[in-house]
Write a protein that holds these residues in place. Structure first.
Motif, PDB file in Angstrom:
ATOM      1  N   PRO A 244     -31.327  29.399 -40.206  1.00 52.05           N
ATOM      2  CA  PRO A 244     -31.996  29.257 -41.496  1.00 52.05           C
ATOM      3  C   PRO A 244     -31.144  29.833 -42.620  1.00 52.05           C
ATOM      4  CG  PRO A 244     -33.540  30.010 -39.846  1.00 52.05           C
ATOM      5  CD  PRO A 244     -32.186  30.058 -39.201  1.00 52.05           C
ATOM      6  N   ALA A 245     -31.007  29.061 -43.689  1.00 59.85           N
ATOM      7  CA  ALA A 245     -30.131  29.478 -44.782  1.00 59.85           C
ATOM      8  C   ALA A 245     -30.769  30.597 -45.601  1.00 59.85           C
ATOM      9  CB  ALA A 245     -29.840  28.282 -45.687  1.00 59.85           C
ATOM     10  N   GLU A 246     -29.965  31.574 -45.943  1.00 56.37           N
ATOM     11  CA  GLU A 246     -30.392  32.622 -46.855  1.00 56.37           C
ATOM     12  C   GLU A 246     -29.795  32.336 -48.221  1.00 56.37           C
ATOM     13  OE1 GLU A 246     -32.569  34.955 -46.296  1.00 56.37           O
ATOM     14  OE2 GLU A 246     -32.839  34.199 -44.253  1.00 56.37           O
TER      15      GLU A 246
ATOM     16  N   THR B 130     -15.508  23.414 -40.330  1.00 58.84           N
ATOM     17  CA  THR B 130     -16.451  23.810 -41.373  1.00 58.84           C
ATOM     18  C   THR B 130     -15.959  25.054 -42.093  1.00 58.84           C
ATOM     19  OG1 THR B 130     -18.317  22.884 -40.147  1.00 58.84           O
ATOM     20  CG2 THR B 130     -18.824  24.523 -41.833  1.00 58.84           C
ATOM     21  N   VAL B 131     -15.908  24.984 -43.418  1.00 56.06           N
ATOM     22  CA  VAL B 131     -15.552  26.140 -44.229  1.00 56.06           C
ATOM     23  C   VAL B 131     -16.778  27.005 -44.481  1.00 56.06           C
ATOM     24  CG1 VAL B 131     -14.678  26.902 -46.483  1.00 56.06           C
ATOM     25  CG2 VAL B 131     -13.651  24.922 -45.345  1.00 56.06           C
ATOM     26  N   ALA B 132     -17.875  26.372 -44.914  1.00 54.51           N
ATOM     27  CA  ALA B 132     -19.105  27.097 -45.239  1.00 54.51           C
ATOM     28  C   ALA B 132     -20.256  26.119 -45.340  1.00 54.51           C
ATOM     29  CB  ALA B 132     -18.951  27.865 -46.550  1.00 54.51           C
ATOM     30  N   ASP B 133     -21.464  26.614 -45.133  1.00 53.19           N
ATOM     31  CA  ASP B 133     -22.703  25.881 -45.379  1.00 53.19           C
ATOM     32  C   ASP B 133     -23.451  26.625 -46.476  1.00 53.19           C
ATOM     33  OD1 ASP B 133     -22.774  25.429 -41.905  1.00 53.19           O
ATOM     34  OD2 ASP B 133     -22.586  23.790 -43.328  1.00 53.19           O
ATOM     35  N   LEU B 134     -23.631  25.974 -47.610  1.00 57.35           N
ATOM     36  CA  LEU B 134     -24.208  26.645 -48.764  1.00 57.35           C
ATOM     37  C   LEU B 134     -25.721  26.501 -48.795  1.00 57.35           C
ATOM     38  CD1 LEU B 134     -21.639  25.803 -51.580  1.00 57.35           C
ATOM     39  CD2 LEU B 134     -21.573  27.593 -49.825  1.00 57.35           C
ATOM     40  N   SER B 135     -26.375  27.532 -49.271  1.00 55.64           N
ATOM     41  CA  SER B 135     -27.829  27.543 -49.356  1.00 55.64           C
ATOM     42  C   SER B 135     -28.263  27.570 -50.813  1.00 55.64           C
ATOM     43  CB  SER B 135     -28.407  28.757 -48.622  1.00 55.64           C
ATOM     44  OG  SER B 135     -27.822  29.945 -49.100  1.00 55.64           O
TER      45      SER B 135
ATOM     46  N   VAL C 160     -33.780  27.138 -47.523  1.00 53.44           N
ATOM     47  CA  VAL C 160     -33.506  25.763 -47.964  1.00 53.44           C
ATOM     48  C   VAL C 160     -32.024  25.613 -48.290  1.00 53.44           C
ATOM     49  CG1 VAL C 160     -34.018  23.992 -49.686  1.00 53.44           C
ATOM     50  CG2 VAL C 160     -35.834  25.506 -48.876  1.00 53.44           C
ATOM     51  N   PRO C 161     -31.336  24.658 -47.667  1.00 54.22           N
ATOM     52  CA  PRO C 161     -29.929  24.422 -48.003  1.00 54.22           C
ATOM     53  C   PRO C 161     -29.812  23.782 -49.375  1.00 54.22           C
ATOM     54  CG  PRO C 161     -30.698  22.739 -46.510  1.00 54.22           C
ATOM     55  CD  PRO C 161     -31.820  23.734 -46.631  1.00 54.22           C
ATOM     56  N   ASP C 162     -28.656  23.864 -49.960  1.00 49.73           N
ATOM     57  CA  ASP C 162     -28.410  23.211 -51.244  1.00 49.73           C
ATOM     58  C   ASP C 162     -27.720  21.871 -50.992  1.00 49.73           C
ATOM     59  OD1 ASP C 162     -28.332  22.818 -53.981  1.00 49.73           O
ATOM     60  OD2 ASP C 162     -27.572  24.816 -54.421  1.00 49.73           O
TER      61      ASP C 162
END
Length: 309
Positions: free
Chosen positions: A33-35, A226-231, A237-239
């Motif tokens: 879950p994204a923070e 993958t570099v990053a997963d942005l939230s 909630v992801p962006d």
């Protein structure tokens, strides 16, 4: 890239979830879950070019020519517009659903067209023209892309890379032909923004999960990481990541529909938001001005941004 136009947060979230479930996947992995992304030293933003009619003036992308003029893709007006250093409008060029605007190695300006889901029925591509002309006349450089092309970047050898929302990354040779072998090896993801740095492509991707930044080696396109997963600012909630740039130090700045301008270190994946506000569509460095950026917005205003020193 365009999405549902409603500003209601529940509709935005529903659209994000639906796209995540239906878009192609580059390298599927379980995602925690994204923070919300932490804030870092804030940037300062001011309006450089106001929108005359909000949303209709949607500023999909921004680019500079060699003379220092800024060009803005007005995707709903089907034009790209040239503004001089004072912000005065000096030219309007017809381009159907324009996306990325990039200065080519030959000094011509290259503009992606067909940045709409209807490109499946009316294929898009790339046009080019002389940006110094009083009345620039676009000519087709690439055509037949039924894949919703949007982002674009040139490498040092003159190859053009296109981020296509319905297929992934497309490589175009200097003669305008598609490098089908390279393209077939690249990840099939919902690609958007593209930048090139040290024989590596950095690509924003919203094809499962949303908000992903990919690293694609130019010499090994079948080996993305993958570099990053942005939230988003909303917990869990992801962006939705849109455009991006890379600065001389190798740091990425990424725009999102939740209005974040996110600083990302590709070496570590560490991310923090330097700006929060209205939904951002695109970002470009102002030539010759360290730490100065221009950003497009869904409202149509173009922002001038001073990064923290």
């Amino acid at each position: 890239m365009r999405r549902l136009r409603s500003r209601g947060p529940l509709l935005w979230i529903a659209a994000l979830v639906a796209l995540a479930c239906t878009a192609p996947v580059a390298d599927a992995k379980p995602i925690a879950p994204a923070e919300p992304i932490a804030s870092c030293a804030p940037a300062l933003a001011a309006t450089a070019v106001p929108a005359s009619i909000p949303v209709l003036d949607w500023a999909e992308n921004i680019g500079y020519d060699a003379q220092g003029n800024v060009w803005v893709s007005r995707v709903y007006r089907n034009v790209v517009q040239r503004y001089d250093r004072s912000g005065a409008l000096t030219a309007t060029v017809p381009v159907e659903f324009p996306g990325a605007v990039r200065s080519g190695p030959d000094g011509l300006l290259y503009v992606v067209y067909g940045d709409t889901p209807t490109s499946v029925f009316r294929p898009g591509g790339v046009v080019r023209f002389d940006p110094t002309a009083v009345d620039p006349k676009p000519e087709v450089f690439v055509s037949g892309l039924a894949s919703m092309p949007n982002g674009a970047a040139f490498d040092a050898d003159g190859y053009l890379y296109l981020g296509a929302s319905l297929s992934g990354v497309i490589r175009v040779r200097p003669d305008g032909s598609i490098d089908t072998d390279w393209t077939a090896q690249a990840p099939e993801t919902s690609a958007n923004g593209v930048v090139v740095h040290d024989r590596v492509l950095y690509v924003t991707s919203n094809g499962g999960p949303l908000g992903r930044i990919l690293r694609i080696p130019i010499d090994a396109p079948g080996s993305p990481s993958t570099v990053a997963d942005l939230s988003s600012p909303v917990p869990g909630v992801p962006d939705f990541v849109d455009d991006l740039l890379i600065d001389p130090a190798g740091i990425l700045y990424v725009t999102t529909i939740f209005g974040q301008l996110v600083r990302v270190d590709p070496a570590t994946g560490a991310a923090c938001a330097v700006l929060n506000g209205e939904p951002l569509t695109s970002v470009v460095a102002i030539p010759g001005q360290s730490g100065q950026l221009m950003a497009g917005t869904e409202s149509g205003a173009v922002l001038r941004i001073q990064l923290p020193r």
